[in-house]
Design an enzyme around this catalytic site. Structure first.
Site, PDB file in Angstrom:
ATOM      1  N   LYS A  85       0.796  -1.231   0.000  1.00 27.52           N
ATOM      2  CA  LYS A  85       0.000   0.000   0.000  1.00 27.52           C
ATOM      3  C   LYS A  85       0.829   1.281   0.000  1.00 27.52           C
ATOM      4  O   LYS A  85       0.388   2.315  -0.486  1.00 27.52           O
ATOM      5  CB  LYS A  85      -0.955  -0.003   1.186  1.00 27.52           C
ATOM      6  CG  LYS A  85      -2.074  -1.025   1.016  1.00 27.52           C
ATOM      7  CD  LYS A  85      -3.179  -0.788   2.017  1.00 27.52           C
ATOM      8  CE  LYS A  85      -4.412  -1.610   1.694  1.00 27.52           C
ATOM      9  NZ  LYS A  85      -4.212  -3.045   2.010  1.00 27.52           N
ATOM     10  N   GLU A 107      -9.787   6.395   3.973  1.00 20.99           N
ATOM     11  CA  GLU A 107     -10.605   5.367   4.594  1.00 20.99           C
ATOM     12  C   GLU A 107      -9.704   4.149   4.786  1.00 20.99           C
ATOM     13  O   GLU A 107      -8.712   3.999   4.091  1.00 20.99           O
ATOM     14  CB  GLU A 107     -11.772   4.998   3.682  1.00 20.99           C
ATOM     15  CG  GLU A 107     -11.432   4.016   2.552  1.00 20.99           C
ATOM     16  CD  GLU A 107     -10.380   4.502   1.568  1.00 20.99           C
ATOM     17  OE1 GLU A 107     -10.266   5.729   1.373  1.00 20.99           O
ATOM     18  OE2 GLU A 107      -9.658   3.664   0.999  1.00 20.99           O
ATOM     19  N   SER A 144       1.573  -9.773  -0.935  1.00 23.18           N
ATOM     20  CA  SER A 144       1.230  -8.358  -0.825  1.00 23.18           C
ATOM     21  C   SER A 144       1.548  -7.758   0.542  1.00 23.18           C
ATOM     22  O   SER A 144       1.748  -6.555   0.655  1.00 23.18           O
ATOM     23  CB  SER A 144      -0.257  -8.156  -1.139  1.00 23.18           C
ATOM     24  OG  SER A 144      -1.061  -9.000  -0.334  1.00 23.18           O
TER      25      SER A 144
HETATM   26  C1  LIG Z   1      -5.180  -4.006   1.635  1.00 18.36           C
HETATM   27  C2  LIG Z   1      -4.482  -5.254   1.347  1.00 18.36           C
HETATM   28  C3  LIG Z   1      -4.904  -6.097   0.301  1.00 18.36           C
HETATM   29  C4  LIG Z   1      -6.149  -5.858  -0.511  1.00 18.36           C
HETATM   30  O1  LIG Z   1      -6.146  -4.690  -1.262  1.00 18.36           O
HETATM   31  P1  LIG Z   1      -5.913  -4.689  -2.829  1.00 18.36           P
HETATM   32  O2  LIG Z   1      -6.236  -3.301  -3.221  1.00 18.36           O
HETATM   33  O3  LIG Z   1      -6.819  -5.696  -3.448  1.00 18.36           O
HETATM   34  O4  LIG Z   1      -4.498  -5.034  -3.048  1.00 18.36           O
HETATM   35  C5  LIG Z   1      -4.149  -7.212   0.022  1.00 18.36           C
HETATM   36  N1  LIG Z   1      -3.054  -7.529   0.748  1.00 18.36           N
HETATM   37  C6  LIG Z   1      -2.642  -6.765   1.775  1.00 18.36           C
HETATM   38  C7  LIG Z   1      -1.447  -7.177   2.549  1.00 18.36           C
HETATM   39  C8  LIG Z   1      -3.331  -5.608   2.106  1.00 18.36           C
HETATM   40  O5  LIG Z   1      -2.910  -4.864   3.127  1.00 18.36           O
END
Ligand SMILES: *Cc1c(COP(=O)(O)O)cnc(C)c1O
Length: 403
Positions: free
Chosen positions: A94, A116, A389
């Site tokens: 993010k 948000e 992610s």
């Molecule tokens: C917020 C988040 C997501 C989901 O958000 P996307 O916009 O779909 O990427 C996925 N993995 C992690 C670690 C997150 O913090």
């Protein structure tokens, strides 16, 4: 033209039929101002240099592309590489988007940033960037999510952000977004709305993709160096869709690279039990085109068109709409979407911890769960990149409960 031959969105923010700008009149001017500000920043070499510097020296890019040797051996299928977005500052992908939009806010002369947050990760990343850039920061968060992610609430407050609890509706991300939009309309002259995923009205889905596409650009170079060829499959979890589109985008024109998005299968296929908007083919109820928070896209809704509640063990995937570019990629058959359930995600997190020494975020664990399910049937010569992610520190309370 095919999906592979054309880069969307068009000038009106459409990805095929999806996307656009379905907002009240009061939001049109702010969105047009934002669109102009973003376009100007793209033509500004100094902006790009500043962003590169922050991504490198503050956030920790480039992230490694790691061969998961023990996981590959255990599953007996394709060679698995992990794109290590979990190693970034604040623990997830993010920060890429927050740095980009934070610099854009500054360039547009807005000294107050609002956001948000669902899992709290986007709030933490926004509060972090606001502190780094010296901007005032207010974060809206559903009170149900505040309960689930207490540590992230403390982090945001320590970073100097004001966290405002939203007690309306299901008290999760959907309600926090509505509240943030209300604030923006009221305070637009001084305030920048830093949206956290590839969602919402144009130009957000475009901007958020552009700030995350560095994931796929790096991964493409890294896999060509490591394997001398492109991967056969990319796998990523899909909440709003930002980490997935960030990885996918650099490969959309490569017809041999399959794209797989994994949504939250929650605890069942019935409407209200999951957050699988695009996985209707896999039997998940309720995903149909409609409008939510400013975009035409796939939304979980009742037969009467009421937005459905959602469930996932992972707050970051727990949302009724999906980014419009994913709706487009699904419609074109360019990407495939399916879902993994709560239990499979928990099991996958445990597997990765024990085979590779990495505790993944529960969101990322959904992508991993689907790969673990498929890998034994896939040819060993194939190469897969999984987008890790985020890291699982924020989810330790939940993970510990299942141990
Ligand atoms: C917020 C988040 C997501 C989901 O958000 P996307 O916009 O779909 O990427 C996925 N993995 C992690 C670690 C997150 O913090």
């Amino acid at each position: 033209m095919s999906a592979a031959a054309r880069i969307w969105p068009d000038a009106t923010g459409r990805f095929g039929p999806y996307g656009g700008r379905y907002v009240p009149e009061t939001l049109m001017a702010p969105l047009e101002e934002l669109e102009r500000g973003f376009a100007a920043s793209r033509a500004d070499a100094a902006f790009a240099r500043r962003l590169d510097d922050l991504l490198h020296n503050f956030a920790g890019r480039p992230t490694p592309l790691q061969l998961a040797e023990r996981l590959t051996a255990k599953l007996g299928g394709p060679k698995i590489y992990l794109k290590r977005e979990d190693l970034l500052h604040t623990g997830a992908h993010k920060i890429n988007n927050c740095l980009g939009q934070g610099l854009l806010a500054e360039r547009m002369g807005k000294r107050r940033v609002i956001a948000e947050t669902g899992a709290g990760q986007h709030g933490v990343a926004t509060a972090t960037v606001a502190a780094r850039l010296g901007l005032e920061c207010v974060v809206y968060m559903g009170t149900e999510d505040m309960e689930r992610q207490r540590l992230n609430v403390s982090r945001m407050r320590l970073l100097g952000a004001e966290v405002v609890g939203v007690d309306a509706g299901s008290r999760t991300l959907k309600d926090a977004i509505s509240e943030a939009m209300r604030d923006w309309v009221t305070n637009v002259r001084t305030t920048y709305y830093l949206l956290g995923s590839a969602l919402g009205p144009h130009p957000y889905p475009l901007m958020v993709r552009e700030f995350h596409k560095v994931i796929g650009i790096e991964a493409r170079e890294q896999i060509l160096r490591a394997e001398g060829r492109l991967p056969d499959l990319l796998v990523a979890c899909v909440g709003g869709g930002s980490n997935a589109i960030g990885l996918f985008h650099a490969f959309i024109g490569d017809a041999t690279v399959r794209l797989l998005g994994v949504e939250a299968g929650g605890r069942g296929h019935a409407l209200g039990e999951h957050a699988a908007r695009l996985a209707g083919a896999a039997g998940y109820e309720g995903g149909r085109p409609g409008v939510l928070h400013g975009a035409f896209t796939y939304i979980l809704q009742t037969a009467e068109g009421q937005i459905s509640t959602t469930h996932s063990v992972s707050a970051g995937l727990d949302y009724a709409a999906v980014g419009p570019e994913h709706a487009w990629l699904a419609g074109e058959g360019r990407a495939e979407y399916t879902a993994a359930d709560d239990g499979a995600a928990i099991d996958a997190a445990r597997t990765l911890a024990r085979t590779e020494g990495i505790i993944p975020a529960l969101e990322s664990a959904h992508a991993l769960a689907e790969l673990i399910r498929r890998a034994p049937e896939m040819p060993r010569e194939q190469v897969v990149i999984l987008n890790l992610s985020g890291r699982g520190d924020k989810d330790m309370d939940i993970l510990a409960r299942y141990l």
